[in-house]
Design a protein around this motif. Sequence first.
Motif, PDB file in Angstrom:
ATOM      1  N   ILE A 199       0.823  -1.243  -0.113  1.00 48.76           N
ATOM      2  CA  ILE A 199       0.107   0.530   0.317  1.00 48.76           C
ATOM      3  C   ILE A 199       0.771   0.713  -0.246  1.00 48.76           C
ATOM      4  CG2 ILE A 199      -1.572   0.929   1.039  1.00 48.76           C
ATOM      5  CD1 ILE A 199      -3.258  -1.170  -0.406  1.00 48.76           C
ATOM      6  N   PHE A 200       1.857   1.125   0.305  1.00 47.68           N
ATOM      7  CA  PHE A 200       2.694   2.437   0.802  1.00 47.68           C
ATOM      8  C   PHE A 200       3.732   2.472  -0.827  1.00 47.68           C
ATOM      9  CE2 PHE A 200       6.762   4.272   1.624  1.00 47.68           C
ATOM     10  CZ  PHE A 200       6.611   5.864   2.819  1.00 47.68           C
ATOM     11  N   LEU A 201       3.427   1.472  -1.672  1.00 48.81           N
ATOM     12  CA  LEU A 201       4.148   1.535  -3.034  1.00 48.81           C
ATOM     13  C   LEU A 201       3.903   1.720  -3.627  1.00 48.81           C
ATOM     14  CD1 LEU A 201       7.878   0.056  -1.391  1.00 48.81           C
ATOM     15  CD2 LEU A 201       7.550   2.795  -1.953  1.00 48.81           C
ATOM     16  N   GLY A 202       2.699   0.722  -4.145  1.00 47.50           N
ATOM     17  CA  GLY A 202       2.332   0.234  -5.568  1.00 47.50           C
ATOM     18  C   GLY A 202       0.776   1.637  -5.148  1.00 47.50           C
ATOM     19  N   GLU A 223      -3.991   7.551  -2.982  1.00 43.91           N
ATOM     20  CA  GLU A 223      -2.932   8.649  -2.401  1.00 43.91           C
ATOM     21  C   GLU A 223      -1.628   8.011  -2.721  1.00 43.91           C
ATOM     22  OE1 GLU A 223      -5.908   6.680  -2.160  1.00 43.91           O
ATOM     23  OE2 GLU A 223      -7.599   8.268  -0.634  1.00 43.91           O
ATOM     24  N   MET A 224      -1.389   7.026  -3.203  1.00 45.48           N
ATOM     25  CA  MET A 224      -0.014   6.226  -2.812  1.00 45.48           C
ATOM     26  C   MET A 224       0.771   7.564  -3.516  1.00 45.48           C
ATOM     27  SD  MET A 224       2.299   5.209  -5.274  1.00 45.48           S
ATOM     28  CE  MET A 224       4.360   5.151  -4.815  1.00 45.48           C
ATOM     29  N   GLY A 225       2.494   8.125  -2.087  1.00 41.69           N
ATOM     30  CA  GLY A 225       2.988   8.455  -2.744  1.00 41.69           C
ATOM     31  C   GLY A 225       2.735  10.348  -1.981  1.00 41.69           C
ATOM     32  N   ASP A 226       1.450  10.093  -1.508  1.00 38.68           N
ATOM     33  CA  ASP A 226       0.830  11.580  -1.157  1.00 38.68           C
ATOM     34  C   ASP A 226       2.131  11.643   0.091  1.00 38.68           C
ATOM     35  OD1 ASP A 226      -0.510  11.752  -2.694  1.00 38.68           O
ATOM     36  OD2 ASP A 226      -3.153  11.912  -1.792  1.00 38.68           O
TER      37      ASP A 226
END
Length: 267
Positions: A199-202, A223-226
């Motif tokens: 979930i953090f990187l995809g 929202e990944m990358g926010d």
Amino acid sequence: MADVCAHGLSIAYEGVDRRVDALDGLALSVADGEPVAIIGPSGCGKSTLLLAIAGLVAPDSGELLVGGTPVTGPRLHTALILQDFGLLPWKTVAHNAGLGLEIRHVAAAERSARVAEALDRVGLAEFANAYPAELSGGMRQRLALARALALDAHLLLMDEPLSALDALTREDLQGLLLDIWRQRGHTSILVTHSIEEAIFLGRRVVVLTPRPGRVAAIVENPEMGDPGFRDTPAFYERCAELRRLLAAEGALESVQSEAPHGEASAS
Ligand SMILES: Nc1ncnc2c1ncn2[C@@H]1O[C@H](COP(=O)(O)OP(=O)(O)O)[C@@H](O)[C@H]1O
Ligand SMILES: [Mg+2]
């Protein structure tokens, strides 16, 4: 361009007395510059899929394209990072970082400039003349990442690259992977067995079925990358959604069976 497109992808391993179907009719498309995570039960064909995209295992049937071209072998701008680092212990850090360039016959002067830049980017500049044995696990994986950066990989394939690291080092490197993706915008396919890491990187998380692997579900994760995403309720809700999907695929059977008798499972 490094978009990836698989249609009806099937791969089997022929043993002496049996045949193992690893992938069966898998369909997946990843857009140019998209970060995708892949998660699924152990043995469902995740590594096989990455090896096929890297051009190291040939499909038995189906179509597999990178940048619109069928994959027939290793490509110039595809890099593969494995859990065990893939480092040569008798070569220095700088030499290891430049291996991909050396294999591709890039001239020495350009090689050392690109290696220096890549080592600087992953925080290993002062270790250029050290040997892998002198590095911690986290530093070795930084070195594997530097090798991919020196190659100017447009497609970064990672097979559980952080699984052998302790939790803090792992989180630190997850942050580095995210920063580097934000900066470079390469296509990224990460195989992981960590729900939080996926979930953090995809930006999309692909859930595979048990072997033979096919796509069971895809979790959209815009929202990944926010900044600060990991600390938001949306992050935890997304992790819970992914955990439910994995449980439905039987990937969490051992966890579920630990629930005390008479208690409803938390699905
Ligand atoms: N080189 C090989 N020879 C025979 N069987 C293999 C080989 N590599 C993988 N397999 C089998 O193919 C299936 C998928 O393997 P793999 O792609 O490594 O799964 P995953 O990475 O999802 O755990 C497994 O059942 C595994 O035992
Ligand atoms: Mg694997």
